[in-house]
Design a protein around this motif. Structure first.
Motif, PDB file in Angstrom:
ATOM      1  N   ILE A   1      44.639 -97.582 -18.251  1.00 55.47           N
ATOM      2  CA  ILE A   1      45.914 -98.307 -18.250  1.00 55.47           C
ATOM      3  C   ILE A   1      46.795 -97.831 -19.402  1.00 55.47           C
ATOM      4  CG2 ILE A   1      46.973-100.563 -18.662  1.00 55.47           C
ATOM      5  CD1 ILE A   1      44.657-101.810 -17.118  1.00 55.47           C
ATOM      6  N   GLN A   2      46.221 -97.737 -20.601  1.00 57.04           N
ATOM      7  CA  GLN A   2      46.982 -97.274 -21.759  1.00 57.04           C
ATOM      8  C   GLN A   2      47.477 -95.847 -21.556  1.00 57.04           C
ATOM      9  OE1 GLN A   2      48.121 -98.586 -24.526  1.00 57.04           O
ATOM     10  NE2 GLN A   2      48.877 -96.655 -25.392  1.00 57.04           N
ATOM     11  N   GLY A   3      46.583 -94.973 -21.107  1.00 55.68           N
ATOM     12  CA  GLY A   3      46.956 -93.574 -20.942  1.00 55.68           C
ATOM     13  C   GLY A   3      48.026 -93.367 -19.890  1.00 55.68           C
ATOM     14  N   LEU A   4      47.902 -94.049 -18.761  1.00 55.36           N
ATOM     15  CA  LEU A   4      48.844 -93.855 -17.658  1.00 55.36           C
ATOM     16  C   LEU A   4      50.195 -94.507 -17.917  1.00 55.36           C
ATOM     17  CD1 LEU A   4      46.468 -94.366 -14.591  1.00 55.36           C
ATOM     18  CD2 LEU A   4      47.438 -92.206 -15.391  1.00 55.36           C
ATOM     19  N   THR A   5      50.218 -95.576 -18.704  1.00 52.39           N
ATOM     20  CA  THR A   5      51.476 -96.320 -18.873  1.00 52.39           C
ATOM     21  C   THR A   5      52.183 -96.088 -20.202  1.00 52.39           C
ATOM     22  OG1 THR A   5      50.261 -98.265 -19.710  1.00 52.39           O
ATOM     23  CG2 THR A   5      50.690 -98.167 -17.335  1.00 52.39           C
ATOM     24  N   GLU A   6      51.523 -95.465 -21.180  1.00 49.32           N
ATOM     25  CA  GLU A   6      52.139 -95.286 -22.497  1.00 49.32           C
ATOM     26  C   GLU A   6      53.451 -94.508 -22.415  1.00 49.32           C
ATOM     27  OE1 GLU A   6      53.097 -95.314 -26.421  1.00 49.32           O
ATOM     28  OE2 GLU A   6      51.436 -96.433 -25.545  1.00 49.32           O
ATOM     29  N   PHE A   7      53.494 -93.468 -21.612  1.00 49.69           N
ATOM     30  CA  PHE A   7      54.668 -92.607 -21.589  1.00 49.69           C
ATOM     31  C   PHE A   7      55.522 -92.792 -20.329  1.00 49.69           C
ATOM     32  CE2 PHE A   7      51.435 -90.313 -24.149  1.00 49.69           C
ATOM     33  CZ  PHE A   7      52.031 -90.531 -25.372  1.00 49.69           C
ATOM     34  N   LEU A   8      55.063 -93.618 -19.389  1.00 50.39           N
ATOM     35  CA  LEU A   8      55.898 -93.990 -18.256  1.00 50.39           C
ATOM     36  C   LEU A   8      56.733 -95.205 -18.661  1.00 50.39           C
ATOM     37  CD1 LEU A   8      53.355 -93.696 -15.282  1.00 50.39           C
ATOM     38  CD2 LEU A   8      54.900 -91.949 -16.189  1.00 50.39           C
ATOM     39  N   PRO A   9      57.941 -95.344 -18.118  1.00 48.36           N
ATOM     40  CA  PRO A   9      58.804 -96.462 -18.551  1.00 48.36           C
ATOM     41  C   PRO A   9      58.422 -97.797 -17.920  1.00 48.36           C
ATOM     42  CG  PRO A   9      59.928 -95.118 -16.908  1.00 48.36           C
ATOM     43  CD  PRO A   9      58.632 -94.413 -17.212  1.00 48.36           C
ATOM     44  N   VAL A  10      57.131 -98.183 -18.062  1.00 48.57           N
ATOM     45  CA  VAL A  10      56.656 -99.413 -17.426  1.00 48.57           C
ATOM     46  C   VAL A  10      55.933-100.342 -18.400  1.00 48.57           C
ATOM     47  CG1 VAL A  10      56.502 -98.368 -15.132  1.00 48.57           C
ATOM     48  CG2 VAL A  10      54.528 -98.254 -16.676  1.00 48.57           C
ATOM     49  N   SER A  11      55.864-100.010 -19.669  1.00 47.80           N
ATOM     50  CA  SER A  11      55.288-100.833 -20.739  1.00 47.80           C
ATOM     51  C   SER A  11      53.768-100.860 -20.742  1.00 47.80           C
ATOM     52  CB  SER A  11      55.805-102.279 -20.676  1.00 47.80           C
ATOM     53  OG  SER A  11      55.201-103.055 -21.701  1.00 47.80           O
ATOM     54  N   SER A  12      53.185-100.054 -21.618  1.00 46.36           N
ATOM     55  CA  SER A  12      51.729-100.039 -21.765  1.00 46.36           C
ATOM     56  C   SER A  12      51.237-101.319 -22.444  1.00 46.36           C
ATOM     57  CB  SER A  12      51.294 -98.819 -22.584  1.00 46.36           C
ATOM     58  OG  SER A  12      51.848 -98.859 -23.894  1.00 46.36           O
ATOM     59  N   SER A  13      51.965-101.779 -23.472  1.00 45.87           N
ATOM     60  CA  SER A  13      51.527-102.985 -24.182  1.00 45.87           C
ATOM     61  C   SER A  13      51.538-104.193 -23.257  1.00 45.87           C
ATOM     62  CB  SER A  13      52.420-103.246 -25.399  1.00 45.87           C
ATOM     63  OG  SER A  13      53.758-103.474 -25.004  1.00 45.87           O
ATOM     64  N   GLY A  14      52.539-104.252 -22.394  1.00 46.51           N
ATOM     65  CA  GLY A  14      52.604-105.344 -21.440  1.00 46.51           C
ATOM     66  C   GLY A  14      51.407-105.350 -20.510  1.00 46.51           C
ATOM     67  N   HIS A  15      51.019-104.176 -20.022  1.00 46.80           N
ATOM     68  CA  HIS A  15      49.869-104.078 -19.128  1.00 46.80           C
ATOM     69  C   HIS A  15      48.571-104.441 -19.842  1.00 46.80           C
ATOM     70  CE1 HIS A  15      52.687-101.973 -16.492  1.00 46.80           C
ATOM     71  NE2 HIS A  15      51.795-102.082 -15.527  1.00 46.80           N
ATOM     72  N   LEU A  16      48.438-104.014 -21.110  1.00 45.83           N
ATOM     73  CA  LEU A  16      47.212-104.323 -21.855  1.00 45.83           C
ATOM     74  C   LEU A  16      47.096-105.815 -22.155  1.00 45.83           C
ATOM     75  CD1 LEU A  16      46.921-101.338 -24.374  1.00 45.83           C
ATOM     76  CD2 LEU A  16      45.531-101.780 -22.347  1.00 45.83           C
ATOM     77  N   ILE A  17      48.228-106.467 -22.395  1.00 40.73           N
ATOM     78  CA  ILE A  17      48.207-107.908 -22.627  1.00 40.73           C
ATOM     79  C   ILE A  17      47.849-108.647 -21.341  1.00 40.73           C
ATOM     80  CG2 ILE A  17      49.665-109.913 -23.130  1.00 40.73           C
ATOM     81  CD1 ILE A  17      51.190-108.127 -25.116  1.00 40.73           C
ATOM     82  N   LEU A  18      48.359-108.124 -20.217  1.00 40.94           N
ATOM     83  CA  LEU A  18      48.112-108.784 -18.936  1.00 40.94           C
ATOM     84  C   LEU A  18      46.664-108.651 -18.479  1.00 40.94           C
ATOM     85  CD1 LEU A  18      51.309-107.747 -16.946  1.00 40.94           C
ATOM     86  CD2 LEU A  18      50.738-109.997 -17.848  1.00 40.94           C
ATOM     87  N   LEU A  19      46.000-107.564 -18.871  1.00 41.76           N
ATOM     88  CA  LEU A  19      44.643-107.311 -18.376  1.00 41.76           C
ATOM     89  C   LEU A  19      43.699-108.494 -18.605  1.00 41.76           C
ATOM     90  CD1 LEU A  19      42.617-105.399 -17.067  1.00 41.76           C
ATOM     91  CD2 LEU A  19      42.192-104.411 -19.327  1.00 41.76           C
ATOM     92  N   PRO A  20      43.529-108.972 -19.842  1.00 37.83           N
ATOM     93  CA  PRO A  20      42.623-110.125 -20.016  1.00 37.83           C
ATOM     94  C   PRO A  20      43.176-111.409 -19.415  1.00 37.83           C
ATOM     95  CG  PRO A  20      43.694-109.573 -22.088  1.00 37.83           C
ATOM     96  CD  PRO A  20      44.025-108.463 -21.134  1.00 37.83           C
ATOM     97  N   ASN A  21      44.527-111.550 -19.392  1.00 36.97           N
ATOM     98  CA  ASN A  21      45.128-112.772 -18.867  1.00 36.97           C
ATOM     99  C   ASN A  21      44.928-112.919 -17.366  1.00 36.97           C
ATOM    100  OD1 ASN A  21      46.124-113.775 -21.284  1.00 36.97           O
ATOM    101  ND2 ASN A  21      48.025-112.633 -21.146  1.00 36.97           N
ATOM    102  N   LEU A  22      44.975-111.796 -16.641  1.00 37.50           N
ATOM    103  CA  LEU A  22      44.924-111.858 -15.185  1.00 37.50           C
ATOM    104  C   LEU A  22      43.542-111.543 -14.616  1.00 37.50           C
ATOM    105  CD1 LEU A  22      48.320-110.119 -14.245  1.00 37.50           C
ATOM    106  CD2 LEU A  22      47.825-112.561 -14.534  1.00 37.50           C
TER     107      LEU A  22
END
Length: 267
Positions: A12-33
């Motif tokens: 998740i971090q690797g694929l989203t860090e440089f795409l304009p979709v927010s890596s930090s947002g995805h990492l925060i969502l992972l444990p929440n969802l």
């Protein structure tokens, strides 16, 4: 933490860090969802180290120029393009460091991890990216980067500390607003990520120094390798696609995910 969980975080971090979709947002969502345990800051730092290695490898020629330029800056010389590039990168990094320190010292950083906030930032900054990409002129190249533009892009980059904004997305947005072509706006955004990741990684690393034990070394190594590989793949695909495709697919993804997150948050 299970190997599957670690691999998922790294991907998740690797694929989203440089795409304009927010890596930090995805990492925060992972444990929440997902119900997985929060990966903690040590794993976050490891994932960022992996993406840092990836972006340095991909833009190695630019990185060599910036390093050479930085060495000239230390000697008080701004007499060539390499030194000017290094100076621009420093100027662009100052706002995010100052804003990051402010968020850490005030405790606001820990309060901005809600699903609703991420949903709203996904949608709002996705729409702004679409508007900037569709209406922004294409009259500048990365070689024409100025100190004024570097500062403006740096201020926009600081906003990305709000989860869900996307560091690469907001800096690309700023680049398109300033008139840089899609590929050059992305290139500048990626170069700006290097000192930013180093700064944020150092800040978090100091916080967690001494908390890692020997059993964490394997986990850290696995996350670094996998996030690096995933980031290289994402970077390669995005930079190639930008020659023929706009940022619209990323915007559609952001808005769709944002709507889902808002539905979850408010129901």
């Amino acid at each position: 933490m299970s190997t599957f969980n670690l691999l998922l975080i790294a991907l998740i971090q690797g694929l989203t860090e440089f795409l304009p979709v927010s890596s930090s947002g995805h990492l925060i969502l992972l444990p929440n969802l997902s119900g997985f345990e929060d990966q903690g800051q040590i794993i976050d730092v490891a994932a960022h180290v992996g993406t840092l290695i990836a972006v340095i490898a991909y833009f190695w020629s630019d990185v060599k120029r910036a390093v050479a330029g930085f060495l000239r800056l230390i000697r008080g010389k701004v007499d060539n393009q390499d030194a000017f590039l290094a100076l621009c990168l420093i100027i662009a990094t100052v706002p995010v460091i100052l804003f990051g320190l402010f968020l850490q010292l005030t405790g606001l950083a820990d309060q901005m991890r809600g699903i609703a906030l991420i949903g709203w930032t996904m949608i709002i900054f996705g729409i702004i990216l679409y508007w900037a990409d569709q209406t922004g002129p294409t009259m500048k190249t990365a070689e024409k980067w100025t100190l004024k533009d570097a500062l403006q892009m740096g201020v926009w980059q600081a906003i990305a500390l709000i989860p869900g904004t996307s560091r690469s997305g907001i800096t690309i947005t700023a680049g398109r607003m300033l008139g840089y072509t899609r590929s050059d706006a992305a290139r500048l955004a990626m170069l700006m990520s290097i000192p930013t990741i180093i700064a944020s990684g150092t800040l978090i690393g100091i916080d967690v120094a001494g908390t890692a034990d020997a059993s964490a070394i394997r986990d850290i190594a696995l996350v670094i390798v996998m996030s690096c590989a995933a980031a290289l793949l994402a970077l390669t695909l995005m930079m190639r696609l930008l020659k023929t495709v706009s940022f619209t697919p990323y915007v559609i993804y952001r808005v769709a995910l944002g709507i889902v997150l808002l539905w979850i948050a408010y129901t």
